[in-house]
Motif scaffolding. Structure first.
Motif, short mmCIF file in Angstrom:
data_model
loop_
_atom_site.label_atom_id
_atom_site.label_comp_id
_atom_site.label_asym_id
_atom_site.label_seq_id
_atom_site.Cartn_x
_atom_site.Cartn_y
_atom_site.Cartn_z
N ILE A 1 0.88 -1.18 0.00
CA ILE A 1 0.00 0.00 0.00
C ILE A 1 0.91 1.23 0.00
CG2 ILE A 1 -2.18 -0.82 0.95
CD1 ILE A 1 -1.08 -0.41 3.76
N PRO A 2 0.45 2.32 -0.59
CA PRO A 2 1.36 3.49 -0.76
C PRO A 2 1.77 4.15 0.55
CG PRO A 2 -0.79 3.89 -1.81
CD PRO A 2 -0.83 2.49 -1.30
N ASP B 1 -4.33 -11.83 4.89
CA ASP B 1 -3.66 -12.11 3.62
C ASP B 1 -3.70 -10.94 2.63
OD1 ASP B 1 -6.27 -12.15 2.98
OD2 ASP B 1 -6.35 -14.24 2.33
N ASP B 2 -4.31 -9.81 3.03
CA ASP B 2 -4.36 -8.67 2.12
C ASP B 2 -4.06 -7.38 2.90
OD1 ASP B 2 -4.97 -6.65 0.32
OD2 ASP B 2 -6.77 -7.65 -0.44
N PRO C 1 -5.78 0.01 5.67
CA PRO C 1 -6.24 1.40 5.54
C PRO C 1 -7.72 1.51 5.18
CG PRO C 1 -4.98 0.78 3.60
CD PRO C 1 -4.93 -0.40 4.52
N GLU C 2 -8.38 0.38 4.86
CA GLU C 2 -9.78 0.43 4.43
C GLU C 2 -10.71 0.85 5.57
OE1 GLU C 2 -11.38 -3.29 2.73
OE2 GLU C 2 -10.65 -2.36 0.87
N ASN C 3 -10.36 0.46 6.79
CA ASN C 3 -11.16 0.80 7.98
C ASN C 3 -12.59 0.28 7.94
OD1 ASN C 3 -9.22 1.89 9.58
ND2 ASN C 3 -9.47 3.97 8.79
N LYS D 1 -15.34 -1.67 9.56
CA LYS D 1 -15.53 -2.01 10.97
C LYS D 1 -15.56 -3.53 11.20
CE LYS D 1 -18.51 0.18 13.55
NZ LYS D 1 -19.87 0.72 13.75
N ARG D 2 -16.11 -4.26 10.20
CA ARG D 2 -16.19 -5.73 10.37
C ARG D 2 -14.79 -6.33 10.50
NH1 ARG D 2 -19.58 -6.61 5.09
NH2 ARG D 2 -17.95 -5.14 4.54
N PHE D 3 -13.82 -5.71 9.82
CA PHE D 3 -12.43 -6.16 9.93
C PHE D 3 -11.83 -5.71 11.26
CE2 PHE D 3 -7.93 -4.83 9.14
CZ PHE D 3 -7.37 -6.09 8.99
N LEU D 4 -12.00 -4.43 11.56
CA LEU D 4 -11.36 -3.87 12.76
C LEU D 4 -11.89 -4.47 14.06
CD1 LEU D 4 -11.22 -0.12 11.65
CD2 LEU D 4 -9.37 -1.82 11.62
N GLU D 5 -13.19 -4.86 14.04
CA GLU D 5 -13.80 -5.38 15.27
C GLU D 5 -13.21 -6.71 15.71
OE1 GLU D 5 -18.13 -3.19 15.05
OE2 GLU D 5 -17.92 -5.26 14.33
N GLN D 6 -12.43 -7.35 14.81
CA GLN D 6 -11.90 -8.66 15.17
C GLN D 6 -10.65 -8.60 16.04
OE1 GLN D 6 -11.71 -11.31 11.69
NE2 GLN D 6 -13.04 -9.83 10.66
N PHE D 7 -10.17 -7.38 16.28
CA PHE D 7 -8.91 -7.29 17.04
C PHE D 7 -9.11 -6.73 18.43
CE2 PHE D 7 -8.18 -7.02 12.56
CZ PHE D 7 -7.29 -8.06 12.36
#
Ligand code: PHE
Length: 338
Positions: A204-205, A322-323, A328-330, A332-338
């Motif tokens: 990612i940049p 794996d991606d 940086p997408e933010n 919430k479904r991803f972030l809530e897992q941590f």
């Protein structure tokens, strides 16, 4: 005269008994006892009645005044109480209704991993420093033994702000900045954002790196290995194997790439490690004497090591992500897992 004021009193009592709001009570107070109230005016006119009548008239007036004050006060209290009772009846609170849902915020996984890594190095006596993200070519390249037209500059796809100002491509830019301002011994980590013109599943940049370096008399490659092994064991577990593989960076000599045994298969070979059993996690080496010269240190006296790692990469390995674009997408479904 006496009759006149007695009937004023009677009227007032009658009116007071009919009030049903605090506002009405207040208005009556003004009407009879206010500055220009009926009773007040009567008291003011006391001087104009015959002298012998004054005491009797005055005391009657005062009696009526006191009794009206008393009545008004009582009425006020009664109305206040019934107001309160009404309120309590209509504004009942149902304590069994479920409360509002307050979503919890949490730290971004990159921040969590960064905090963990910083804690490990500060426990070893490293101090945390920061440098600018918009950086002079000098600190990002020149001082790190990458003069203009050096082929190693092509390794990093640089965003240029102007001819000699860039978005830093790595946190190694902090090395010479710190060395210029401080004398050895140095034990420093420099976390922060870095920028490269690159984007795919593993790039990612804008991403995060953490630079570490240690400079003193008699620092050796084995010190580098010891510090990094301790760090790797704390982050990935004590069973993780560590391997140094020869590599090249213009600002370190010798240079090494640090591999760890694959976190997925434990070294047996899988998709993640392309069947090799090893995963590369950071670059490191002994600081090149050329760098000390730029910083004004005597390379005959001082030696040291440096290393740099990508935080997203560490987080991906730690949490099997794996991606890299998920960070940086933010979502919430991803972030809530941590
Ligand atoms: N700056 C290098 C990079 O971004 C990593 C590195 C840091 C290598 C320090 C050696 C020493 O790839």
């Amino acid at each position: 005269m006496q009759n006149d004021i007695h009937s004023i009193g009677d009227n007032a009592r009658e009116e007071i008994s009919k009030t049903s709001t605090l506002r009405e009570v207040h208005d009556l107070k003004v009407k009879y006892l206010g500055k220009k109230g009926i009773l007040t005016e009567k008291l003011k006119s006391l001087g104009s009645i015959p002298k012998q009548d004054r005491p009797a008239f005055g005391s009657t007036l005062n009696e009526i005044k006191t009794s009206l004050e008393h009545l008004l006060h009582q009425r006020e209290e009664t109305l206040k109480t019934s107001d309160l009772i009404d309120k309590l009846k209509t504004e009942q609170i149902d304590v069994t209704v479920p409360g509002c849902y307050m979503p919890f915020g949490r730290l971004h996984p990159v921040t969590q991993v960064l905090d963990e890594i910083i804690a490990i190095f500060t426990s070893l006596g490293f101090t945390v420093e920061e440098g600018p993200e918009v950086e002079h070519d000098f600190y990002n390249f020149e001082a790190l033994n990458m003069p203009e037209d050096h082929p190693a500059r092509d390794m990093q796809d640089t965003f240029y702000i102007s001819h000699d100002v860039v978005l830093r491509t790595h946190t190694s830019s902090v090395q010479v900045r710190i060395m210029e301002k401080n004398d050895p011994p140095l034990r420093v980590i420099a976390p922060g954002k870095v920028y490269r013109c690159d984007a795919d599943v593993s790039h990612i940049p804008m991403f995060h790196q953490l630079e570490g370096f240690m400079v003193d008399k008699h620092i050796r490659m084995s010190d580098l290995k010891g510090v990094l092994e301790l760090f790797i064991h704390r982050v990935f577990g004590a069973d993780t194997k560590v391997r140094l593989r020869p590599s090249f960076f213009p600002f370190t000599e010798p240079s090494a790439e640090i591999d760890i045994s694959c976190v997925m298969c434990g070294g047996k070979g899988c998709n993640v490690c392309s069947g090799t059993g090893w995963i590369e996690i950071l670059g490191a080496g002994m600081i090149n004497p050329q760098v000390y010269e730029k910083a004004g240190y005597d390379p005959e006296i001082y030696t040291g090591f440096a290393f740099g790692m990508g935080i997203e990469r560490i987080a991906m390995l730690k949490y099997s992500i794996d991606d890299v674009r998920l960070f940086p997408e933010n979502d919430k479904r991803f972030l809530e897992q941590f």
